[in-house]
Design a protein around this motif. Structure first.
Motif, mmCIF file in Angstrom:
data_model
loop_
_atom_site.group_PDB
_atom_site.id
_atom_site.type_symbol
_atom_site.label_atom_id
_atom_site.label_comp_id
_atom_site.label_asym_id
_atom_site.label_seq_id
_atom_site.Cartn_x
_atom_site.Cartn_y
_atom_site.Cartn_z
ATOM 1 N N PRO A 75 0.864 -1.293 -0.013
ATOM 2 C CA PRO A 75 -0.035 -0.083 0.104
ATOM 3 C C PRO A 75 0.779 1.331 -0.029
ATOM 4 O O PRO A 75 0.162 2.276 -0.524
ATOM 5 C CB PRO A 75 -0.700 -0.213 1.165
ATOM 6 C CG PRO A 75 -1.008 -1.509 1.601
ATOM 7 C CD PRO A 75 0.413 -2.140 0.931
ATOM 8 N N LYS A 76 1.970 1.068 0.550
ATOM 9 C CA LYS A 76 2.874 2.187 0.464
ATOM 10 C C LYS A 76 3.154 2.807 -1.010
ATOM 11 O O LYS A 76 2.873 4.037 -1.236
ATOM 12 C CB LYS A 76 4.251 2.014 0.969
ATOM 13 C CG LYS A 76 5.098 3.130 1.322
ATOM 14 C CD LYS A 76 6.031 3.064 2.438
ATOM 15 C CE LYS A 76 6.367 4.453 2.945
ATOM 16 N NZ LYS A 76 6.215 4.636 4.306
ATOM 17 N N MET A 79 -0.231 4.553 -2.301
ATOM 18 C CA MET A 79 -0.324 5.782 -1.491
ATOM 19 C C MET A 79 0.399 6.915 -2.123
ATOM 20 O O MET A 79 0.261 7.846 -2.307
ATOM 21 C CB MET A 79 -0.095 5.699 -0.145
ATOM 22 C CG MET A 79 -1.159 4.913 0.771
ATOM 23 S SD MET A 79 -1.346 5.171 2.640
ATOM 24 C CE MET A 79 0.200 4.632 2.978
ATOM 25 N N GLU A 100 -4.183 9.274 16.678
ATOM 26 C CA GLU A 100 -2.842 8.190 16.608
ATOM 27 C C GLU A 100 -3.354 7.402 15.425
ATOM 28 O O GLU A 100 -2.555 7.219 14.580
ATOM 29 C CB GLU A 100 -2.844 7.407 17.883
ATOM 30 C CG GLU A 100 -2.185 7.823 19.189
ATOM 31 C CD GLU A 100 -2.233 7.464 20.230
ATOM 32 O OE1 GLU A 100 -1.166 7.183 20.991
ATOM 33 O OE2 GLU A 100 -3.088 6.331 20.372
ATOM 34 N N ALA A 103 -2.677 9.513 12.396
ATOM 35 C CA ALA A 103 -1.305 9.739 12.025
ATOM 36 C C ALA A 103 -0.312 8.694 11.906
ATOM 37 O O ALA A 103 0.551 8.788 11.160
ATOM 38 C CB ALA A 103 -0.651 10.232 13.462
ATOM 39 N N LEU A 104 -0.859 7.443 11.816
ATOM 40 C CA LEU A 104 -0.256 6.171 11.459
ATOM 41 C C LEU A 104 0.131 6.399 10.322
ATOM 42 O O LEU A 104 -0.874 6.032 9.151
ATOM 43 C CB LEU A 104 -1.183 5.109 11.922
ATOM 44 C CG LEU A 104 -0.645 3.515 11.368
ATOM 45 C CD1 LEU A 104 0.649 3.273 12.328
ATOM 46 C CD2 LEU A 104 -1.743 2.587 11.715
ATOM 47 N N GLY A 105 1.185 6.010 9.811
ATOM 48 C CA GLY A 105 1.667 5.913 8.512
ATOM 49 C C GLY A 105 1.707 7.224 7.630
ATOM 50 O O GLY A 105 1.940 7.163 6.409
ATOM 51 N N PHE A 106 1.468 8.193 8.156
ATOM 52 C CA PHE A 106 1.343 9.556 7.537
ATOM 53 C C PHE A 106 2.606 10.362 7.586
ATOM 54 O O PHE A 106 3.146 10.574 8.545
ATOM 55 C CB PHE A 106 0.155 10.391 8.296
ATOM 56 C CG PHE A 106 -0.192 11.797 7.486
ATOM 57 C CD1 PHE A 106 -0.190 11.505 6.301
ATOM 58 C CD2 PHE A 106 -0.407 12.826 8.233
ATOM 59 C CE1 PHE A 106 -0.630 12.634 5.578
ATOM 60 C CE2 PHE A 106 -0.854 13.931 7.695
ATOM 61 C CZ PHE A 106 -1.118 13.967 6.365
ATOM 62 N N ASP A 107 3.199 10.347 6.320
ATOM 63 C CA ASP A 107 4.466 10.955 6.043
ATOM 64 C C ASP A 107 4.625 12.327 6.644
ATOM 65 O O ASP A 107 5.604 12.848 6.990
ATOM 66 C CB ASP A 107 4.825 10.964 4.681
ATOM 67 C CG ASP A 107 5.203 9.482 4.148
ATOM 68 O OD1 ASP A 107 5.508 8.808 5.181
ATOM 69 O OD2 ASP A 107 5.164 9.047 2.860
ATOM 70 N N GLU A 108 3.557 13.349 6.439
ATOM 71 C CA GLU A 108 3.616 14.658 6.642
ATOM 72 C C GLU A 108 3.482 14.782 8.304
ATOM 73 O O GLU A 108 4.023 15.931 8.599
ATOM 74 C CB GLU A 108 2.601 15.272 6.154
ATOM 75 C CG GLU A 108 2.779 15.647 4.732
ATOM 76 C CD GLU A 108 1.645 16.414 3.927
ATOM 77 O OE1 GLU A 108 0.681 17.208 4.947
ATOM 78 O OE2 GLU A 108 1.246 15.962 2.882
ATOM 79 N N ALA A 109 3.171 13.979 8.878
ATOM 80 C CA ALA A 109 3.045 14.096 10.437
ATOM 81 C C ALA A 109 4.533 14.074 10.823
ATOM 82 O O ALA A 109 5.632 13.358 10.348
ATOM 83 C CB ALA A 109 2.401 13.127 11.178
ATOM 84 N N PRO A 114 3.588 13.668 16.920
ATOM 85 C CA PRO A 114 2.473 13.908 15.964
ATOM 86 C C PRO A 114 1.176 14.090 16.293
ATOM 87 O O PRO A 114 0.520 14.856 15.418
ATOM 88 C CB PRO A 114 2.656 12.313 15.207
ATOM 89 C CG PRO A 114 3.195 11.482 16.441
ATOM 90 C CD PRO A 114 4.371 12.278 17.324
ATOM 91 N N LYS A 154 -9.155 9.900 7.549
ATOM 92 C CA LYS A 154 -7.977 9.362 7.229
ATOM 93 C C LYS A 154 -7.407 9.646 5.858
ATOM 94 O O LYS A 154 -6.153 9.857 5.454
ATOM 95 C CB LYS A 154 -7.639 8.079 7.505
ATOM 96 C CG LYS A 154 -6.593 7.706 8.252
ATOM 97 C CD LYS A 154 -6.756 6.308 9.066
ATOM 98 C CE LYS A 154 -6.773 5.059 8.161
ATOM 99 N NZ LYS A 154 -7.072 3.622 9.193
ATOM 100 N N ARG A 158 -4.832 12.568 3.473
ATOM 101 C CA ARG A 158 -3.887 12.241 2.673
ATOM 102 C C ARG A 158 -3.920 12.785 1.437
ATOM 103 O O ARG A 158 -3.216 12.469 0.277
ATOM 104 C CB ARG A 158 -3.517 10.738 2.782
ATOM 105 C CG ARG A 158 -3.119 10.316 3.834
ATOM 106 C CD ARG A 158 -2.954 8.623 4.247
ATOM 107 N NE ARG A 158 -2.253 8.141 5.346
ATOM 108 C CZ ARG A 158 -2.560 8.397 6.673
ATOM 109 N NH1 ARG A 158 -3.826 9.041 7.028
ATOM 110 N NH2 ARG A 158 -1.710 8.064 7.607
ATOM 111 N N LYS B 163 6.072 9.134 16.107
ATOM 112 C CA LYS B 163 5.265 8.494 15.057
ATOM 113 C C LYS B 163 5.841 6.859 15.242
ATOM 114 O O LYS B 163 4.957 6.092 15.073
ATOM 115 C CB LYS B 163 5.942 9.016 13.710
ATOM 116 C CG LYS B 163 4.697 9.309 12.851
ATOM 117 C CD LYS B 163 4.980 10.457 11.764
ATOM 118 C CE LYS B 163 5.852 9.758 10.571
ATOM 119 N NZ LYS B 163 5.843 10.702 9.715
ATOM 120 N N ILE B 183 2.625 0.647 6.410
ATOM 121 C CA ILE B 183 3.734 -0.025 7.221
ATOM 122 C C ILE B 183 4.245 -1.288 6.858
ATOM 123 O O ILE B 183 3.566 -2.152 6.462
ATOM 124 C CB ILE B 183 3.257 -0.016 8.749
ATOM 125 C CG1 ILE B 183 2.532 1.375 9.171
ATOM 126 C CG2 ILE B 183 4.358 -0.427 9.717
ATOM 127 C CD1 ILE B 183 3.297 2.492 9.335
#
Ligand SMILES: Nc1ncnc2c1ncn2[C@@H]1O[C@H](COP(=O)(O)OP(=O)(O)OP(=O)(O)O)[C@@H](O)[C@H]1O
Ligand SMILES: [Mg+2]
Lengths: 510, 308
Positions: A75-76, A79, A100, A103-109, A114, A154, A158, B163, B183
């Motif tokens: 998925p990376k 996305m 949380e 924020a999980l896996g959010f690059d901009e955070a 975060p 979410k 993004r 994070k 992830i």
């Protein structure tokens, strides 16, 4: 990253052990499109979208974006390519806060703190799109509708170019769904595109510009919305016509089956959520509870079925007090329960289908005798369920988690109804079902009533309530705002009650 | 009297140090959903590696580094077996314990009865160490103590406010959700197991190169198991691990203090486990506590990509 102008999926084939979920599927979507994806339960819609999202690797076929091939390892990658997805089952960490989860896996955070950064972002987006959630709440404290809002936030945050929504409105109220569609329209104007999976033909025809229909893993047709009618779509989907209205036997309602009076229940957070609630369900009637989810319906059902302790009030079945008995006791006295969160509370996901088909009666004859399970009988029972309720499963030995969402629901309903309960309590029983299956379930509810049993039906789908119920109560903030006769009232009045206005017109009262 | 108290406290803190290190590591590992029962083995392995390297180089810092690396490397076995091969985590952890103890016995044999020429010595922090009682207890200890506190705070901070912390916790709670957010679940699990191993290795080196200065077979004497109990005691929270480590450290010391009074050491050795049971009981009695008490949701379950 360049924006997605046109995305194509070519000859996608994906099999699981025993099932061909997708066979040579082709799909095209252009910037500004809202593509509706229709199909029966188990048609392979979710599988196809999981391929597009990089969660599954196709056995064959490829994806092309703006003329260039796109390889998705996870998925990376998708996305990064600008694809976002809202999954059919919530992908949320129950014990974590909304912050949380977003924020999980959010690059901009940012790396440090975060949560602090996300709070600002969430506030901004909630306002912009009118999606209200308390960012500090834990997910388990939220209603299904609120959880859905978190999922939507979410993906919105993004800023995906192509948004995949796998049955996003199943748990939303009509108003919430309308708001979601407004958001989608705004996004389309900004050059995004959307793939929308839904079983509600109404939604597909009102918001999509194109539609693609799948059946048993293959595409059975694509069309522009303006060229097809709902009847056409239903036929493409289930291969036959829908029967339209539902037949109900004339049943004279009898004495009270279930009496609830003065019931107060606390929420998970220990706050009062059901307050001094009272109603009766009579022999031979289907009693509906309408209302936006999160107004205490779940807690009320749990209190009646013994899964939650009530604070005050009493519940009695056929005149006998059953307040705060254990769930098994209550079940033994003839109440069956189809819970709201079917995967978590209705089945044991890792156990095979046949074992799930006898849950709650597995300790009784003919399924077990004294200490030993009688597997031949259990298997027979499972086979009967499959045949009678049209469950689409590779075999009766597959773990239930491998079934498509709709088929899990058929299993639970079949199991509960087949024990011929006096009172069936069903919460959102057709949630996520295709139109054919939903029609079937509604008929089963009516059958249950016609043979003299009673049904307590909690639903957000007004159309469904109007189709099957003999009386409908509207619930708001833990209280009953009014009880109406569906043959003799208007939907607007119910809408107002759902929003918290007391029943005004006395004539409607019964 | 004051002197006895000070000395008990000093020894409590010393005894608590390897427990704190080990627990921090196990907390990280378990938060990512992997149960590693191999602490005792990884600790022993770190202890022997640290001892041999210190013995040969004469530098306890090199010993520490070597032990950390050794712990991380031996834990890789567990990571491979449980994450990649999806084998049963309990079985793999127990095997790791046997392996670590066995290897340390084998490699340590030649060093029995040959003490180190140098060990990790205490560092006196100017001024602060002059505070009565506390000065001796908190500001006149060896580097392992200061490092363990620093690392403990670091783990707490990372888990709670970064994070990375969210990622690790999410992987343990709902790996599928983490995967859909891009992830790399497998990598996170591997790394967390290795961090756990590194901490355990370091804890082992503390025993062999700071706590004592000679190699004794089986010198971890069950501390690895106490760490497992401690992780539960701490409810998987680094902050509570601090309390737990020093409480359990205190129990360790009290065994020696009370032994002359005729109380069986075996009884006292049970105390850490009894305390853990007590804590579980305490939390289990209220529904709010039960919620807190719950382990990471997928602890011990293998994660299979693409299943549902
Ligand atoms: N991970 C899996 N392992 C095994 N079988 C699977 C898996 N995922 C899907 N299937 C099977 O593939 C078929 C297609 O399932 P899919 O979830 O794509 O259907 P769907 O169209 O989304 O249905 P629904 O409307 O009920 O959500 C089903 O028969 C299902 O049982
Ligand atoms: Mg689906």
């Amino acid at each position: 990253m360049e924006r997605i102008e046109i995305l194509e999926m070519k000859d996608i084939t994906k099999s699981f052990i025993g099932v061909k979920a997708n066979q040579d599927v082709n799909l095209v979507i252009e910037k500004g499109d809202i593509l509706g994806l229709l199909g029966e339960n188990g048609a392979g819609k979710t599988t196809l979208m999981n391929v597009l999202y990089g969660l599954y690797h196709p056995d064959k076929g490829h994806i092309i974006v703006n003329g260039k091939p796109l390889y998705l390892r996870s998925p990376k990658d998708s996305m990064k390519a600008g694809i976002g997805m809202i999954h059919q089952h919530f992908m949320l960490v129950q014990k974590h806060t909304v912050l949380e989860n977003i924020a999980l896996g959010f690059d901009e955070a940012p790396f440090f703190f975060p949560q602090r950064y996300m709070r600002k972002q969430i506030e901004e987006y909630s306002q912009k799109f009118g999606l209200n959630v308390d960012p500090n709440k834990k997910i388990w404290e939220l209603s299904a509708g609120e959880q859905q809002r978190v999922e939507i936030l979410k993906t919105l945050i993004r800023n995906a170019d192509l948004l995949i929504m796998d049955e996003p409105t199943s748990v939303l109220t009509p108003q919430e769904a309308e708001e979601l569609f407004d958001i989608l329209r705004k996004m389309i104007n900004n050059g995004h595109s959307v793939i929308l999976i839904s079983h509600k033909l109404e939604e597909i025809t009102s918001i999509c510009n194109r539609v693609m229909v799948m059946r048993k893993g293959k595409v059975t047709g694509t069309a522009l919305i303006k060229d097809v009618s709902k009847v056409d779509l239903a036929r493409m989907m289930i291969g036959r016509e829908l029967s339209g209205s539902l037949e109900k036997k004339e049943v004279k309602p009898g004495k009270p089956m279930l009496e609830v009076s003065n019931l107060s229940v606390n929420s998970d957070q220990g706050l009062p959520i059901v307050q001094n609630l009272g109603f009766n369900v009579l022999w031979g009637e289907i009693f509906g509870i309408a209302g936006v989810s999160g107004n205490g319906q779940r807690e009320m059902v749990e209190a009646i079925t013994g899964l939650r302790k009530s604070v005050t009030g009493s519940v009695s079945l056929e005149g006998k007090d059953i307040t705060n008995l254990t769930a098994r006791d209550i079940h033994n006295r003839g109440i069956s329960h189809v819970p709201e969160e079917r995967i978590k509370f209705g089945t044991v996901a890792n156990l095979p289908f046949f074992e799930n088909s006898v849950l709650k009666k597995h300790h009784k004859t003919p399924f077990s005798n004294r200490m030993l399970m009688n597997y031949p009988n259990i298997r027979d029972h499972a086979k009967n369920l499959v045949a009678k309720y049209n469950v689409d499963a590779a075999s009766i030995s597959v773990p239930v988690k491998n079934l498509s969402g709709g088929n899990i629901q058929k299993l639970i309903l079949g199991r509960e109804i087949s024990s011929e309960p006096n009172l069936l309590i069903a919460a959102h029983p057709t949630y996520g079902l295709d139109v054919g299956a939903a029609e079937f379930i509604r008929k089963e509810l009516i059958n249950c009533r016609d043979r003299g049993g009673s049904v307590l039906l909690v639903s957000e789908d007004l159309e469904e309530l109007f189709q099957v119920c003999d009386r409908i109560a509207v619930m708001f903030e833990g209280r009953i705002m009014g009880i109406v006769d569906p043959n003799n009232c208007n939907i607007d009045g119910i809408g107002l009650m759902m929003a918290g206005l007391e029943q005004q017109n006395q004539g409607e009262n019964i | 009297m004051l002197e006895i108290l000070t000395s008990i406290l000093v020894r409590t803190v010393v005894a608590g140090t390897p427990l704190l290190l080990g627990t921090m590591g196990e907390v990280v590992t378990e938060r990512a959903g992997i149960l590693n029962l191999g602490i005792e083995g990884m600790m022993s392995f770190g202890a022997v590696t640290g001892f041999i390297v210190t013995f040969t180089t004469g530098n306890p810092w090199l010993g520490m580094m070597a032990a950390i690396i050794a712990g991380a490397l031996i834990s890789l076995i567990h990571a491979f077996v449980t994450v990649s091969l999806r084998a049963n985590q309990v079985v793999s952890g127990l095997a790791l314990t046997m392996l670590g103890i066995g290897l340390s016995g084998l490699w340590g044999k030649p060093y029995i009865g040959r003490p180190l020429s140098v060990k990790m010595h205490a560092i006196e922090i100017p001024f602060l160490s002059k505070i009565p009682i506390l000065g001796k207890v908190l500001f006149y200890q060896d580097a392992y103590f200061y490092l363990s506190v620093g690392l403990g705070i670091l783990v707490w901070f990372v888990m709670k406010h970064t994070k990375v912390g969210i990622t690790v916790r999410s992987v343990g709670e709902n790996p599928k959700a983490a995967e859909t957010m891009g992830i790399n679940v497998t990598m996170v699990k591997y790394l967390c197991v290795m961090i756990g191993g590194a901490f355990a290795g370091m804890a082992g080196a503390h025993l062999s190169t700071a706590y004592s200065k000679s190699w004794i077979e089986g010198m971890t004497s069950g501390r690895g198991w106490i760490v497992i109990a401690l992780t539960i005691f701490a409810l998987w929270e680094p902050s509570k691990a601090f309390i737990g480590a020093y409480v359990f450290g205190g129990i360790f010391v009290i065994q020696y203090v009370l032994q002359p009074l005729g109380i069986s050491p075996n009884l006292l050795a049970m105390l850490p486990y009894l305390t853990t049971l007590g804590v579980l009981l305490f939390y289990g009695l209220s529904s709010k506590g039960q919620r807190k008490m719950s382990a990471p949701a997928t602890l011990g379950e293998p994660y299979i990509r693409g299943s549902r």
